[in-house]
Design a protein around this motif. Structure first.
Motif, PDB file in Angstrom:
ATOM      1  N   VAL A  34       0.862  -1.178   0.000  1.00  0.00           N
ATOM      2  CA  VAL A  34       0.000   0.000   0.000  1.00  0.00           C
ATOM      3  C   VAL A  34       0.899   1.227   0.000  1.00  0.00           C
ATOM      4  N   ARG A  35       0.664   2.138  -0.912  1.00  0.00           N
ATOM      5  CA  ARG A  35       1.403   3.401  -0.888  1.00  0.00           C
ATOM      6  C   ARG A  35       0.907   4.248   0.279  1.00  0.00           C
ATOM      7  N   GLY A  36       1.813   4.951   0.922  1.00  0.00           N
ATOM      8  CA  GLY A  36       1.397   5.828   2.001  1.00  0.00           C
ATOM      9  C   GLY A  36       0.347   6.821   1.545  1.00  0.00           C
ATOM     10  N   SER A  37       0.520   7.348   0.343  1.00  0.00           N
ATOM     11  CA  SER A  37      -0.422   8.336  -0.185  1.00  0.00           C
ATOM     12  C   SER A  37      -1.807   7.757  -0.417  1.00  0.00           C
ATOM     13  N   ASP A  38      -1.914   6.404  -0.552  1.00  0.00           N
ATOM     14  CA  ASP A  38      -3.222   5.774  -0.722  1.00  0.00           C
ATOM     15  C   ASP A  38      -4.114   6.008   0.495  1.00  0.00           C
ATOM     16  N   LEU A  39      -3.497   6.186   1.658  1.00  0.00           N
ATOM     17  CA  LEU A  39      -4.271   6.393   2.875  1.00  0.00           C
ATOM     18  C   LEU A  39      -4.931   7.771   2.907  1.00  0.00           C
ATOM     19  N   LEU A  40      -4.563   8.633   1.971  1.00  0.00           N
ATOM     20  CA  LEU A  40      -5.179   9.953   1.881  1.00  0.00           C
ATOM     21  C   LEU A  40      -6.267  10.003   0.821  1.00  0.00           C
ATOM     22  N   ASN A  41      -6.446   8.893   0.116  1.00  0.00           N
ATOM     23  CA  ASN A  41      -7.475   8.794  -0.918  1.00  0.00           C
ATOM     24  C   ASN A  41      -8.669   8.055  -0.329  1.00  0.00           C
ATOM     25  N   GLU A  42      -9.797   8.720  -0.208  1.00  0.00           N
ATOM     26  CA  GLU A  42     -10.943   8.136   0.489  1.00  0.00           C
ATOM     27  C   GLU A  42     -11.427   6.853  -0.161  1.00  0.00           C
ATOM     28  N   ASP A  43     -11.468   6.806  -1.485  1.00  0.00           N
ATOM     29  CA  ASP A  43     -11.933   5.595  -2.170  1.00  0.00           C
ATOM     30  C   ASP A  43     -10.990   4.418  -1.912  1.00  0.00           C
ATOM     31  N   ARG A  44      -9.690   4.662  -1.980  1.00  0.00           N
ATOM     32  CA  ARG A  44      -8.719   3.591  -1.748  1.00  0.00           C
ATOM     33  C   ARG A  44      -8.722   3.157  -0.288  1.00  0.00           C
ATOM     34  N   LEU A  45      -8.966   4.111   0.600  1.00  0.00           N
ATOM     35  CA  LEU A  45      -9.020   3.774   2.019  1.00  0.00           C
ATOM     36  C   LEU A  45     -10.220   2.884   2.317  1.00  0.00           C
ATOM     37  N   ILE A  46     -11.355   3.209   1.739  1.00  0.00           N
ATOM     38  CA  ILE A  46     -12.556   2.383   1.912  1.00  0.00           C
ATOM     39  C   ILE A  46     -12.326   0.991   1.341  1.00  0.00           C
ATOM     40  N   ARG A  47     -11.612   0.917   0.222  1.00  0.00           N
ATOM     41  CA  ARG A  47     -11.303  -0.385  -0.368  1.00  0.00           C
ATOM     42  C   ARG A  47     -10.401  -1.203   0.556  1.00  0.00           C
ATOM     43  N   LEU A  48      -9.449  -0.541   1.208  1.00  0.00           N
ATOM     44  CA  LEU A  48      -8.588  -1.222   2.168  1.00  0.00           C
ATOM     45  C   LEU A  48      -9.410  -1.758   3.334  1.00  0.00           C
ATOM     46  N   PHE A  49     -10.344  -0.949   3.816  1.00  0.00           N
ATOM     47  CA  PHE A  49     -11.247  -1.396   4.880  1.00  0.00           C
ATOM     48  C   PHE A  49     -12.008  -2.658   4.452  1.00  0.00           C
ATOM     49  N   ASN A  50     -12.619  -2.581   3.268  1.00  0.00           N
ATOM     50  CA  ASN A  50     -13.515  -3.650   2.819  1.00  0.00           C
ATOM     51  C   ASN A  50     -12.779  -4.922   2.405  1.00  0.00           C
ATOM     52  N   ASP A  51     -11.634  -4.765   1.745  1.00  0.00           N
ATOM     53  CA  ASP A  51     -10.936  -5.920   1.175  1.00  0.00           C
ATOM     54  C   ASP A  51      -9.952  -6.571   2.144  1.00  0.00           C
ATOM     55  N   ASN A  52      -9.456  -5.811   3.125  1.00  0.00           N
ATOM     56  CA  ASN A  52      -8.412  -6.343   3.994  1.00  0.00           C
ATOM     57  C   ASN A  52      -8.757  -6.293   5.480  1.00  0.00           C
ATOM     58  N   LEU A  53      -9.095  -5.107   5.957  1.00  0.00           N
ATOM     59  CA  LEU A  53      -9.198  -4.930   7.407  1.00  0.00           C
ATOM     60  C   LEU A  53     -10.414  -5.606   8.017  1.00  0.00           C
ATOM     61  N   GLN A  54     -11.520  -5.674   7.290  1.00  0.00           N
ATOM     62  CA  GLN A  54     -12.713  -6.343   7.837  1.00  0.00           C
ATOM     63  C   GLN A  54     -12.406  -7.787   8.200  1.00  0.00           C
ATOM     64  N   ILE A  55     -11.677  -8.462   7.335  1.00  0.00           N
ATOM     65  CA  ILE A  55     -11.335  -9.860   7.586  1.00  0.00           C
ATOM     66  C   ILE A  55     -10.342  -9.975   8.734  1.00  0.00           C
ATOM     67  N   LYS A  56      -9.334  -9.106   8.732  1.00  0.00           N
ATOM     68  CA  LYS A  56      -8.288  -9.173   9.752  1.00  0.00           C
ATOM     69  C   LYS A  56      -8.847  -8.915  11.146  1.00  0.00           C
ATOM     70  N   TYR A  57      -9.791  -7.974  11.240  1.00  0.00           N
ATOM     71  CA  TYR A  57     -10.252  -7.541  12.566  1.00  0.00           C
ATOM     72  C   TYR A  57     -11.656  -8.024  12.916  1.00  0.00           C
ATOM     73  N   ASN A  58     -12.222  -8.864  12.064  1.00  0.00           N
ATOM     74  CA  ASN A  58     -13.476  -9.530  12.409  1.00  0.00           C
ATOM     75  C   ASN A  58     -14.609  -8.545  12.700  1.00  0.00           C
ATOM     76  N   THR A  59     -14.650  -7.446  11.935  1.00  0.00           N
ATOM     77  CA  THR A  59     -15.728  -6.476  12.120  1.00  0.00           C
ATOM     78  C   THR A  59     -15.880  -5.642  10.857  1.00  0.00           C
ATOM     79  N   ASP A  60     -17.091  -5.151  10.629  1.00  0.00           N
ATOM     80  CA  ASP A  60     -17.312  -4.231   9.520  1.00  0.00           C
ATOM     81  C   ASP A  60     -17.595  -2.821  10.020  1.00  0.00           C
TER      82      ASP A  60
END
Length: 249
Positions: free
Chosen positions: A28-54
């Motif tokens: 993940v590029r650091g600058s991706d964390l400043l892009n709202e669409d890419r950040l939401i994609r990170l939430f949906n595609d990666n973090l939801q599974i890792k942290y067991n929550t939506d």
């Protein structure tokens, strides 16, 4: 420009410094964390599974807790090695292992050159802090807070606690000289209590200072809840959680 030595790089690996590029599938590029669409994609595609929550608030907080190691890495290099890493968000790449049960990124810097103090170390220190906080962490916190609707105060405390931990544990290192420890103590006090708010990209006050207080029974209780318990099936809380748990009858 100077560079980190091999020994220094090895030490910084424990703060998740990544010395080489890895597979782009886990980058993940650091600058991706400043892009709202890419950040939401990170939430949906990666973090939801890792942290067991939506729950977006929880994901935002957990993301910042993982990212906060960046501050520990950069400040350790500044205080112990007297070397300033270019931690601007455009210079940063985050790498994670696909099989890691949590989202714990390693930090890779495209430009690995570092700065060193010239005639005025205090001015140099401010420059290192401004890049780390104003040009990186503050921007990231603002975007994550907006997208996940989690309070900025929670996110700043997530960062603060890793900084406190890094400085306090480093001062216990018996291999460091007294001269180095004196510099570390001075930097510690400055960063968390005295540094101007503009270095952090905020207006009111140093955003770390409100969270620094004496420990009780070797534990510094948080002022805010990081929401970690919402990732646990048993609602387990951190031992630093400010919310008292009520045991079931």
């Amino acid at each position: 420009m100077a560079e980190l030595t091999k020994v220094e790089e090895k030490i910084l690996e424990k703060y998740r410094l990544s010395l080489k590029e890895t597979s782009p599938q886990v980058m993940v590029r650091g600058s991706d964390l400043l892009n709202e669409d890419r950040l939401i994609r990170l939430f949906n595609d990666n973090l939801q599974i890792k942290y067991n929550t939506d729950k977006q608030q929880v994901l935002g907080s957990m993301l910042v807790k993982s990212y906060a190691f960046l501050a520990a890495l950069v400040l350790y290099s500044m205080s112990v090695f007297n070397k300033g890493i270019n931690s601007s968000i455009d210079n940063l790449f985050l790498y994670t292992e696909e099989d890691d049960p949590f989202w714990l990124p390693s930090f890779h810097f495209a430009n690995s050159e570092v700065t060193t103090p010239a005639s005025n170390r205090n001015e140099w220190r401010d420059e290192v802090l401004e890049v780390l906080f104003k040009q990186n962490i503050a921007l990231m916190i603002t975007t994550i807070s907006k997208v996940s609707r989690v309070a900025k105060v929670i996110l700043w405390e997530n960062v603060a606690l890793y900084i406190f931990w890094m400085y306090e544990s480093t001062l216990e290192d018996k291999d460091l000289s007294e001269e180095t420890k004196a510099r570390i103590r001075d930097d510690f006090s400055y960063v968390v209590m005295e540094a101007s708010p503009h270095l952090f990209g905020v207006k009111a006050k140093n955003p770390l200072a409100p969270f620094f207080h004496e420990k009780q029974n070797d534990i510094r209780k948080r002022s805010t809840c990081c929401l970690f318990y919402l990732t646990s099936k048993n609602n387990d809380r951190c031992n630093t959680c400010p919310i008292e748990c009520i045991s079931p009858n």
